[in-house]
Design a protein around this motif. Structure first.
Motif, PDB file in Angstrom:
ATOM      1  N   ILE A   5       0.768  -1.250   0.242  1.00 61.22           N
ATOM      2  CA  ILE A   5      -0.064  -0.167  -0.014  1.00 61.22           C
ATOM      3  C   ILE A   5       1.350   1.405  -0.301  1.00 61.22           C
ATOM      4  O   ILE A   5       1.996   1.280   0.560  1.00 61.22           O
ATOM      5  CB  ILE A   5      -1.032  -0.049   1.106  1.00 61.22           C
ATOM      6  N   VAL A   6       0.772   2.864  -0.964  1.00 57.24           N
ATOM      7  CA  VAL A   6       1.219   3.266  -0.976  1.00 57.24           C
ATOM      8  C   VAL A   6       0.991   4.563  -0.267  1.00 57.24           C
ATOM      9  O   VAL A   6       1.562   4.772   0.684  1.00 57.24           O
ATOM     10  CB  VAL A   6       1.165   4.017  -2.564  1.00 57.24           C
ATOM     11  N   TYR A   7      -0.453   4.976  -0.144  1.00 54.32           N
ATOM     12  CA  TYR A   7      -1.234   5.484   0.682  1.00 54.32           C
ATOM     13  C   TYR A   7      -2.457   5.247   1.880  1.00 54.32           C
ATOM     14  O   TYR A   7      -2.577   4.125   1.138  1.00 54.32           O
ATOM     15  CB  TYR A   7      -1.764   6.918   0.018  1.00 54.32           C
ATOM     16  N   SER A   8      -2.268   5.528   2.806  1.00 59.49           N
ATOM     17  CA  SER A   8      -3.206   5.446   4.026  1.00 59.49           C
ATOM     18  C   SER A   8      -3.966   7.038   4.547  1.00 59.49           C
ATOM     19  O   SER A   8      -2.560   7.372   4.666  1.00 59.49           O
ATOM     20  CB  SER A   8      -2.661   5.172   5.213  1.00 59.49           C
ATOM     21  N   SER A  37      -1.524   2.123  -5.510  1.00 58.58           N
ATOM     22  CA  SER A  37      -2.769   1.260  -4.379  1.00 58.58           C
ATOM     23  C   SER A  37      -2.732   2.283  -2.994  1.00 58.58           C
ATOM     24  O   SER A  37      -1.754   3.107  -2.542  1.00 58.58           O
ATOM     25  CB  SER A  37      -1.924  -0.152  -3.856  1.00 58.58           C
ATOM     26  N   TYR A  38      -4.050   2.394  -2.760  1.00 60.35           N
ATOM     27  CA  TYR A  38      -4.771   2.798  -0.894  1.00 60.35           C
ATOM     28  C   TYR A  38      -5.030   1.826  -0.180  1.00 60.35           C
ATOM     29  O   TYR A  38      -5.829   1.751  -0.626  1.00 60.35           O
ATOM     30  CB  TYR A  38      -5.255   3.969  -1.880  1.00 60.35           C
ATOM     31  N   GLU A  39      -5.322   2.665   1.057  1.00 59.43           N
ATOM     32  CA  GLU A  39      -6.541   2.309   1.506  1.00 59.43           C
ATOM     33  C   GLU A  39      -7.296   3.437   2.384  1.00 59.43           C
ATOM     34  O   GLU A  39      -5.937   4.437   2.458  1.00 59.43           O
ATOM     35  CB  GLU A  39      -5.974   1.200   2.790  1.00 59.43           C
ATOM     36  N   ASN A  64     -10.798  -1.772  -0.042  1.00 59.29           N
ATOM     37  CA  ASN A  64      -9.614  -0.556  -0.388  1.00 59.29           C
ATOM     38  C   ASN A  64      -9.919   0.147   1.356  1.00 59.29           C
ATOM     39  O   ASN A  64      -9.481   0.990   1.627  1.00 59.29           O
ATOM     40  CB  ASN A  64      -9.574   0.496  -0.941  1.00 59.29           C
ATOM     41  N   SER A  87      -3.119   1.842  10.090  1.00 59.50           N
ATOM     42  CA  SER A  87      -2.046   2.202   8.923  1.00 59.50           C
ATOM     43  C   SER A  87      -1.101   1.718   8.595  1.00 59.50           C
ATOM     44  O   SER A  87       0.076   1.156   9.415  1.00 59.50           O
ATOM     45  CB  SER A  87      -2.313   3.535   8.473  1.00 59.50           C
ATOM     46  N   GLY A  89       0.855   1.858   4.515  1.00 58.54           N
ATOM     47  CA  GLY A  89       0.647   2.398   3.914  1.00 58.54           C
ATOM     48  C   GLY A  89       2.276   3.638   3.854  1.00 58.54           C
ATOM     49  O   GLY A  89       2.808   4.003   5.204  1.00 58.54           O
ATOM     50  N   LYS A  90       2.494   3.553   2.855  1.00 56.28           N
ATOM     51  CA  LYS A  90       3.563   4.399   2.551  1.00 56.28           C
ATOM     52  C   LYS A  90       3.875   6.194   3.153  1.00 56.28           C
ATOM     53  O   LYS A  90       5.030   6.786   3.633  1.00 56.28           O
ATOM     54  CB  LYS A  90       4.529   4.213   1.418  1.00 56.28           C
ATOM     55  N   ARG A 165       5.744   7.771   6.182  1.00 52.75           N
ATOM     56  CA  ARG A 165       5.569   6.533   6.854  1.00 52.75           C
ATOM     57  C   ARG A 165       6.292   6.739   8.042  1.00 52.75           C
ATOM     58  O   ARG A 165       6.116   6.320   9.844  1.00 52.75           O
ATOM     59  CB  ARG A 165       6.055   5.484   6.040  1.00 52.75           C
TER      60      ARG A 165
END
Length: 314
Positions: A5-8, A37-39, A64, A87, A89-90, A165
């Motif tokens: 995952i890139v973004y949270s 990718s994200y959540e 997601n 989370s 994500g990065k 992160r």
């Protein structure tokens, strides 16, 4: 293997049944444009309306989306903290569900993050749909806090921001209970910048920060990052003592030279009220710090998670 995952996107929720569907729709639209990718992590802070049911329905339809349910209402700052700790994500973006902070601004934050910044916060250049009292008290608080602290907490900013992160991991490692997240982010440091935006009128529903909660947030911010109120209390005590001595000497001189009455009930009552007011105010300020020490010593958690709903099952 699950995609990294890139973004949270962390979204605190408290009685947002009128907003959550539109908030999710706009957040999803914006995040889909990143092609990464994200959540989306909804944190239900003990809502009493249909917020939980609506959030669970969204989770059942979108892989997601994750929902963190608290066992009761713990507050906005604990909800943000829980979202960060959940989370993966990065980059982690914190945004409220009321759409006053436009989700479209997140794309500008992502651009700054990709340029190498570790923290990108949203700076309000205008606040629409808010009363004069709300604007005045908010502006005054930010400037008082900035003048009292030794760290640079930006004015006209809220919790709407993107953090890398590594910054999130440091935040998650901090043990304090009464958390003022935006102040902690400034205290941590790293490379920080901002993007400007116009704060919109609330999409629907009522504000979740009435005057009582605003005062609580203000005390948390000031007592978390400044000892100046205690110093000011000491100065007030010194000034009060000096003023009392001057008035006593003046009364004694008037009594000896002019034969005036030494005791004037109304005068003494006024002085007593002033002195007691200063003393009680100073005791109240000291009590704020003692209360924080008591909270930290008890070691209770900031929040209790009832369950986490996620279609992925992770």
């Amino acid at each position: 293997m699950r995609q990294e995952i890139v973004y949270s996107v962390v979204v605190p929720l408290y009685n947002e049944e009128m907003v959550i569907d539109e908030s999710y729709k706009r957040l999803k639209k914006i995040m889909d444009t990143t092609s990464e990718s994200y959540e989306i992590i909804f944190v239900n802070d003990g809502s009493l309306d249909k917020t939980r049911e609506k959030a669970e329905k969204i989770c059942s339809q979108d892989v997601n989306v994750k929902l963190v349910n608290f066992s009761r209402n713990f507050g906005h700052q604990p909800a943000i903290t829980a979202g960060m700790r959940t989370s993966s994500g990065k980059a982690v973006i914190v945004i409220d569900a009321d759409l006053q902070d436009p989700p479209e601004v997140m794309l500008k934050m992502i651009e700054k993050w990709k340029q190498g910044y570790d923290v990108v916060y949203g700076k309000r250049i205008k606040r629409e749909g808010e009363s004069f009292i709300k604007k005045f008290t908010a502006g005054a608080f930010y400037r008082i806090l900035k003048s009292m602290t030794s760290i640079d907490i930006p004015v006209d900013t809220g919790d709407f921001r993107l953090i890398d992160r590594k910054v999130c991991d440091v935040l998650n490692s901090l043990p304090e209970r009464n958390r003022y997240v935006r102040g902690l982010v400034s205290w941590i440091g790293y490379r920080q910048t901002y993007v400007e935006f116009v704060r919109q009128e609330r999409f629907a529903g009522d504000t979740k920060y009435p005057l009582k909660k605003m005062f609580k947030l203000a005390f948390d911010g000031i007592t978390s990052f400044s000892y100046k109120p205690l110093v000011i209390s000491g100065y007030l005590g010194g000034v009060s003592f000096l003023a009392g001595m001057i008035m006593l000497v003046k009364d004694l001189v008037d009594f000896a030279a002019k034969g005036l009455k030494l005791v004037n009930f109304q005068f003494l009552l006024s002085v007593d009220l002033i002195m007691f007011g200063i003393v009680l105010s100073c005791m109240g300020m000291i009590g704020q710090y003692i209360g924080r020490i008591f909270d930290e010593c008890r070691g209770r958690p900031n929040y209790i998670i009832e369950n986490i709903v996620n279609k992925r099952g992770d």
